[in-house]
Design a protein around this motif. Structure first.
Motif, PDB file in Angstrom:
ATOM      1  N   ILE A  39      55.641  22.315  48.356  1.00  0.00           N
ATOM      2  CA  ILE A  39      54.813  21.750  47.031  1.00  0.00           C
ATOM      3  C   ILE A  39      54.719  20.293  46.825  1.00  0.00           C
ATOM      4  O   ILE A  39      56.110  20.059  46.987  1.00  0.00           O
ATOM      5  CB  ILE A  39      55.226  22.239  46.150  1.00  0.00           C
TER       6      ILE A  39
ATOM      7  N   VAL B  31      45.484  21.911  44.445  1.00  0.00           N
ATOM      8  CA  VAL B  31      45.569  23.534  44.260  1.00  0.00           C
ATOM      9  C   VAL B  31      46.657  23.555  42.786  1.00  0.00           C
ATOM     10  O   VAL B  31      48.121  23.189  43.168  1.00  0.00           O
ATOM     11  CB  VAL B  31      46.571  23.419  45.919  1.00  0.00           C
TER      12      VAL B  31
ATOM     13  N   TYR C  34      47.169  29.493  45.605  1.00  0.00           N
ATOM     14  CA  TYR C  34      48.396  29.100  45.970  1.00  0.00           C
ATOM     15  C   TYR C  34      48.643  30.388  46.529  1.00  0.00           C
ATOM     16  O   TYR C  34      49.180  30.731  47.661  1.00  0.00           O
ATOM     17  CB  TYR C  34      49.505  28.789  45.317  1.00  0.00           C
TER      18      TYR C  34
ATOM     19  N   TRP D  72      48.964  30.536  50.896  1.00  0.00           N
ATOM     20  CA  TRP D  72      50.534  31.354  51.762  1.00  0.00           C
ATOM     21  C   TRP D  72      49.851  32.721  52.594  1.00  0.00           C
ATOM     22  O   TRP D  72      50.864  32.106  53.456  1.00  0.00           O
ATOM     23  CB  TRP D  72      51.506  31.600  49.783  1.00  0.00           C
TER      24      TRP D  72
ATOM     25  N   VAL E 160      50.749  22.529  50.194  1.00  0.00           N
ATOM     26  CA  VAL E 160      49.751  21.767  49.445  1.00  0.00           C
ATOM     27  C   VAL E 160      50.280  21.144  48.267  1.00  0.00           C
ATOM     28  O   VAL E 160      51.297  20.772  47.750  1.00  0.00           O
ATOM     29  CB  VAL E 160      49.743  22.897  48.026  1.00  0.00           C
TER      30      VAL E 160
ATOM     31  N   SER F 173      49.549  19.461  44.211  1.00  0.00           N
ATOM     32  CA  SER F 173      49.726  20.555  43.711  1.00  0.00           C
ATOM     33  C   SER F 173      49.587  18.825  41.747  1.00  0.00           C
ATOM     34  O   SER F 173      50.140  18.762  42.014  1.00  0.00           O
ATOM     35  CB  SER F 173      49.965  21.352  42.512  1.00  0.00           C
TER      36      SER F 173
ATOM     37  N   SER G 113      52.485  21.666  39.851  1.00  0.00           N
ATOM     38  CA  SER G 113      53.646  21.302  40.906  1.00  0.00           C
ATOM     39  C   SER G 113      54.777  22.801  39.665  1.00  0.00           C
ATOM     40  O   SER G 113      55.943  23.608  40.467  1.00  0.00           O
ATOM     41  CB  SER G 113      54.674  20.831  41.151  1.00  0.00           C
TER      42      SER G 113
ATOM     43  N   LEU H 191      53.283  26.458  40.302  1.00  0.00           N
ATOM     44  CA  LEU H 191      53.232  26.830  41.795  1.00  0.00           C
ATOM     45  C   LEU H 191      54.613  26.921  42.058  1.00  0.00           C
ATOM     46  O   LEU H 191      55.130  28.509  42.857  1.00  0.00           O
ATOM     47  CB  LEU H 191      53.249  26.448  42.734  1.00  0.00           C
TER      48      LEU H 191
END
Length: 513
Positions: A156, A382, A388, A392, A399, A401, A404, A407
């Motif tokens: 991330i 994302v 996500y 994946w 990604v 983001s 973060s 995620l």
């Protein structure tokens, strides 16, 4: 887009979603009421207000879809991506609805006297059912896979730091990203008029600083046309608390709130000092106006700043295509990254080792092909766990983001289903639906060997569709004389509606006539 058109920031997503939900709910309620009317044989008299409401909803939908198609044509790819996450469940839901509708369809079929109408009705319903039974043949989702085939969790990268926890592209934002132990951060670099690299995404300073208060006459100037001494005077945090772009400002602690309110424009050197030890970096650049004094040398100045910070060269993903050969000579350890979709052979020729693309620009097959060629893909932006999860399962390496901190707490894809298990659910659902539908049609069919039930079924269908009966049961205001005439017509129509003998008439008569 709306900010650039209107000149001020406002989160339009909530009003748009609320309006869409209200229109969808309104149409759905009317549809359910219509089905209820059909089920009890009532006439459907739609009020003129509802006619206006339906036409307004239809016109608004058409205009909105047309606007999206013209302004954001690539957003249609989002529909197919979302179906990868929801299609297996939407299929089961649609199957349940169509199966439940079999009761109404079978009732209509039994009451319809014309063989042609029965055939058309049955054929249309059968076509829909068969199509739903076979739809899974077209469903393709990367999350329909064996668990052992699942790749590592995508790394991330914080988009402009951690913009949900602090104002974007500020020192606080990157400090928050480091605290969240992100794999990397992405930043947008601009060069000031006196040659100082700083961080800013927009071409102007209006959205993320108070430039309209401090320098109102220069608010629409390109951000690179300000000296660093002027940029230092601007506040780059108050807008975040006032506009609350991600609806997260209210969740900040008191200390974080005060810190965010006092953020200033961030130097590239200061950001590098914060992230240089354990964090990778994606750098994006704004093109400078031709009148800028460092128009032809800003790449050199930026490279000097990066190398002087002490950050490892392998941690830097260099995105701009400008002067890429020069960058290779000065900093050969940089990961050359492209923002354009290229095939694997072309990437090798240009020395590109990574792609940085929007998630709508690549397919699952593209990701697999790049991985086989030992090339990695980073996708932006994302923010949702379901998206996500899909990426994946597809094998994406990293990604970018805004969320973060959300995620990083996703331990596993939201759903992952082995193909055999999915096929079992699909076939079982189809079988259950088929059995229920056949049972409903058999149950709704009248018994031909019982004259009383047969006659009542025929008269029941007459009562349901006889105009006079419909008018009487629809509670339409009529004079008593009109009501009496309709009752008389109803009596005579039932007497003459196919009763062939006096015995059958006597048997079927419920009121002695």
């Amino acid at each position: 887009f709306l900010y650039n058109q209107m000149g001020y920031w406002s989160d339009w997503s909530i009003p748009i979603l609320v309006t869409t939900a209200a229109g969808f709910t309104y149409v759905t309620v009317l549809l359910i009421l219509a089905l209820c009317h059909i089920a009890v044989g009532q006439q459907m008299n739609l009020h003129w207000l509802h006619k206006i409401g339906l036409m307004t909803t239809l016109i608004t939908t058409v205009v909105t879809m047309s606007s999206i198609a013209q302004l954001w044509d690539d957003e249609w790819e989002m529909v197919f991506i979302s179906l990868q996450a929801t299609a297996p469940f939407l299929h089961i839901g649609a199957l349940a609805v169509v199966t439940a509708l079999s009761w109404l369809i079978a009732g209509q079929f039994a009451r319809t006297e014309k063989a042609t109408s029965q055939m058309l009705m049955f054929t249309a319903y059968l076509a829909v059912v068969v199509a739903l039974y076979l739809v899974p043949l077209t469903i393709s989702s990367p999350c329909i896979m064996e668990k052992k085939a699942l790749g590592p969790k995508p790394a991330i990268i914080g988009h402009r730091g951690a913009p949900m926890l602090a104002p974007e592209n500020t020192l606080m934002s990157f400090q928050k990203a480091v605290e969240q132990k992100m794999y990397g951060v992405q930043a947008d670099v601009v060069l000031s008029y006196d040659g100082v690299p700083f961080l800013m995404h927009d071409k102007t300073l209006r959205r993320t600083t108070n430039v309209e208060e401090v320098f109102p006459e220069r608010a629409y100037e390109h951000s690179s046309m300000f000296n660093w001494t002027d940029l230092e005077k601007l506040n780059a945090g108050e807008w975040f608390l006032q506009n609350d772009p991600f609806w997260t400002a209210g969740s900040l602690s008191r200390s974080d709130y005060l810190e965010a309110a006092n953020q200033s424009v961030c130097k590239l050197a200061d950001m590098l000092e914060v992230i240089k030890d354990n964090t990778s970096l994606i750098l994006n650049f704004q093109d400078l106006p031709p009148a800028h004094p460092y128009y032809s040398t800003y790449i050199n100045i930026t490279l000097e700043t990066i190398l002087a910070s002490g950050i490892q060269q392998q941690a830097v993903m260099w995105l701009p295509d400008t002067e890429r050969q020069l960058v290779r000579q000065i900093a050969p350890g940089f990961q050359q990254t492209s923002g354009l979709k290229l095939d694997a052979e072309r990437m090798r020729e240009k020395g590109i080792v990574k792609l940085n693309l929007r998630y709508t620009k690549v397919t699952n097959e593209d990701v697999r092909d790049y991985a086989m060629a030992n090339l990695s893909v980073n996708l932006y932006t994302v923010n949702e766990p379901w998206l996500y999860s899909i990426l994946w399962c597809a094998g994406v390496q990293s990604v970018t983001s805004d969320s973060s901190h959300v995620l990083r707490k996703v331990p596993f894809p939201i759903w992952l289903m082995p193909p055999d298990e999915y096929h079992l659910i699909w076939i079982t659902s189809d079988l259950i639906s088929f059995i229920v539908i056949v049972g409903v049609f058999i149950f709704q069919k009248p018994a031909p060997d019982i004259p009383l039930l047969s006659c009542r079924w025929r008269l029941g269908s007459i009562r349901t569709y006889n105009p006079e009966q419909i008018m009487l049961s629809a509670a339409v205001r009529r004079s008593s004389r009109d009501v009496k005439i309709m009752k008389e017509k109803l009596i005579f129509s039932e007497i003459n509606s196919g009763v062939e003998t006096t015995d059958e008439l006597s048997l079927c008569s419920e009121n002695g006539y």
